[in-house]
Motif scaffolding. Structure first.
Motif, PDB file in Angstrom:
ATOM      1  N   UNK A 107       0.796  -1.229   0.000  1.00 40.77           N
ATOM      2  CA  UNK A 107       0.000   0.000   0.000  1.00 40.77           C
ATOM      3  C   UNK A 107       0.832   1.284   0.000  1.00 40.77           C
ATOM      4  N   UNK A 108       1.845   1.440   0.852  1.00 41.50           N
ATOM      5  CA  UNK A 108       2.581   2.715   0.846  1.00 41.50           C
ATOM      6  C   UNK A 108       3.369   2.972  -0.437  1.00 41.50           C
ATOM      7  N   UNK A 109       3.469   1.965  -1.296  1.00 43.36           N
ATOM      8  CA  UNK A 109       4.250   2.115  -2.520  1.00 43.36           C
ATOM      9  C   UNK A 109       3.408   2.647  -3.674  1.00 43.36           C
ATOM     10  N   UNK A 110       2.128   2.891  -3.441  1.00 41.86           N
ATOM     11  CA  UNK A 110       1.316   3.622  -4.417  1.00 41.86           C
ATOM     12  C   UNK A 110       0.350   4.534  -3.673  1.00 41.86           C
ATOM     13  N   UNK A 111      -0.250   5.492  -4.402  1.00 39.02           N
ATOM     14  CA  UNK A 111      -1.072   6.499  -3.731  1.00 39.02           C
ATOM     15  C   UNK A 111      -2.144   7.018  -4.688  1.00 39.02           C
ATOM     16  N   UNK A 112      -3.173   6.218  -4.948  1.00 36.95           N
ATOM     17  CA  UNK A 112      -4.236   6.668  -5.842  1.00 36.95           C
ATOM     18  C   UNK A 112      -5.220   7.601  -5.136  1.00 36.95           C
ATOM     19  N   UNK A 172       4.026   1.026 -10.159  1.00 40.71           N
ATOM     20  CA  UNK A 172       4.340   0.165  -9.008  1.00 40.71           C
ATOM     21  C   UNK A 172       3.626  -1.183  -9.060  1.00 40.71           C
ATOM     22  N   UNK A 173       2.354  -1.181  -9.503  1.00 40.36           N
ATOM     23  CA  UNK A 173       1.616  -2.443  -9.580  1.00 40.36           C
ATOM     24  C   UNK A 173       2.205  -3.338 -10.666  1.00 40.36           C
ATOM     25  N   UNK A 174       2.584  -2.765 -11.804  1.00 40.61           N
ATOM     26  CA  UNK A 174       3.206  -3.549 -12.877  1.00 40.61           C
ATOM     27  C   UNK A 174       4.452  -4.263 -12.365  1.00 40.61           C
ATOM     28  N   UNK A 175       5.317  -3.541 -11.669  1.00 40.89           N
ATOM     29  CA  UNK A 175       6.556  -4.151 -11.182  1.00 40.89           C
ATOM     30  C   UNK A 175       6.298  -5.095 -10.015  1.00 40.89           C
ATOM     31  N   UNK A 176       5.213  -4.860  -9.271  1.00 40.47           N
ATOM     32  CA  UNK A 176       4.822  -5.803  -8.223  1.00 40.47           C
ATOM     33  C   UNK A 176       4.390  -7.126  -8.838  1.00 40.47           C
ATOM     34  N   UNK A 177       3.590  -7.059  -9.891  1.00 43.75           N
ATOM     35  CA  UNK A 177       3.155  -8.287 -10.563  1.00 43.75           C
ATOM     36  C   UNK A 177       4.344  -9.019 -11.169  1.00 43.75           C
ATOM     37  N   UNK A 178       5.283  -8.281 -11.709  1.00 36.70           N
ATOM     38  CA  UNK A 178       6.417  -8.891 -12.405  1.00 36.70           C
ATOM     39  C   UNK A 178       7.478  -9.411 -11.440  1.00 36.70           C
ATOM     40  N   UNK A 179       7.806  -8.630 -10.417  1.00 36.51           N
ATOM     41  CA  UNK A 179       8.939  -8.960  -9.551  1.00 36.51           C
ATOM     42  C   UNK A 179       8.590  -9.001  -8.063  1.00 36.51           C
TER      43      UNK A 179
END
Length: 322
Positions: A107-112, A172-179
């Motif tokens: 959660x703290x790694x994104x901020x919509x 951030x979500x893209x890189x979370x899904x990938x790595x």
């Protein structure tokens, strides 16, 4: 025992939905507990190496390597901490707990929610006065807002929403899904470094041209694919493709930010410009207060589409991967 591949996928998809729920209902964690704040403090300390303006050189390779070294040390620390936390969770917790822990850490790694609320707050402030709108916009952008007209303030707010939909969520979500969690953390570090160091010339009495070059290029590389995904999400949210997108997106000096901003301009049918730098969809209408709300709605639909896509991907992996 490590989780099987299928359970790993489901746990990560659930973690994203948990993180979005926390973002929606609780918002940002307190500053002392916020990892992006810690990243900013490290980068702020490291930036003291950047030369003062009177010391600046046309070509300064030592400063380039200093900036790259400080960036790489910070990135390795961020990656290592995130990897350790993720590994501990996956080795020692049941699936539901892995999803919960990763969601809370993601959660703290994104901020919509904060982004959307800040953009809508600019519109609300403009309803009070132009000066109030400018002051609210200054919380979002680094440009000088003192001479912006009401139209330019509104344009800047909508631009910021489109650009940061990528920087603050999709990437951030893209890189979370990938790595996994390390990927999201590394991207957030890179994007924060670009925001603090990625300038050409003077800012706050220092020259960033060479010291910040590595940070700027690293962010360009890590944002390239997510910026195009953001366009696709906005197009799906509006249920139409923004014609002439490539031509408009290349009007900006950035290889990435122009894509979501141009998509937003074309989908809303409005002109979005940075005075003296670029004008996107220059023949479009001046944005109205309703357009700010429409931009926020498109962004919200894009967020739901992204989360749904990750969930569908995890479900597919559940059936395809043992």
């Amino acid at each position: 025992m490590p989780l099987p591949s299928s359970e790993y996928a489901i746990a990560f998809a659930a973690a994203l939905w948990i993180a979005l729920a926390v973002d929606r209902w609780l918002g940002e964690p307190p500053a002392p507990l916020h990892p992006v704040v810690w990243m900013g403090r490290y980068l702020g300390t490291g930036s003291r190496i950047a030369p003062r303006m009177h010391e600046a050189k046309t070509v300064d390779l030592p400063m380039f390597f200093c900036g790259a070294l400080v960036w790489c040390v910070g990135a390795m620390c961020v990656w290592g901490i995130a990897m350790a936390l993720q590994t501990l969770a996956m080795l020692h917790l049941p699936v539901w707990a892995v999803a919960l822990v990763l969601g809370l850490l993601l959660k703290p790694l994104f901020a919509w929610r904060m982004l959307r609320d800040e953009v809508l707050a600019v519109e609300a402030a403009l309803g009070v006065s132009l000066d109030a709108g400018r002051a609210q916009l200054a919380r979002l952008v680094s440009r000088d807002v003192e001479r912006l007209s009401e139209r330019e303030v509104r344009e800047s707010a909508i631009e910021s929403l489109a650009e940061n939909l990528n920087d603050s969520l999709v990437a951030p979500v893209f890189w979370f899904v990938l790595l996994g969690l390390p990927g999201a953390a590394l991207y957030r570090f890179a994007n924060t470094a670009d925001a603090m160091w990625g300038y050409r010339g003077e800012r706050n009495g220092r020259d960033w041209t060479w010291f910040g070059k590595w940070a700027a290029r690293a962010d360009d590389v890590l944002s390239w694919i997510p910026a195009r995904i953001t366009v696709a999400l906005l197009a799906l949210a509006a249920w139409r493709w923004p014609g002439g997108l490539g031509f408009e997106a290349r009007r900006t000096p950035s290889p990435n930010s122009g894509w979501p901003m141009a998509a937003m301009a074309l989908l809303l049918g409005v002109r979005l410009a940075k005075p003296g730098v670029y004008a996107l969809n220059a023949e479009g209408a001046a944005p109205t207060p309703a357009d700010t709300g429409r931009a926020a709605q498109l962004g919200q639909r894009g967020v739901l589409l992204l989360a749904s896509g990750v969930l569908l991907l995890a479900a597919a992996l559940l059936f395809l991967v043992p």
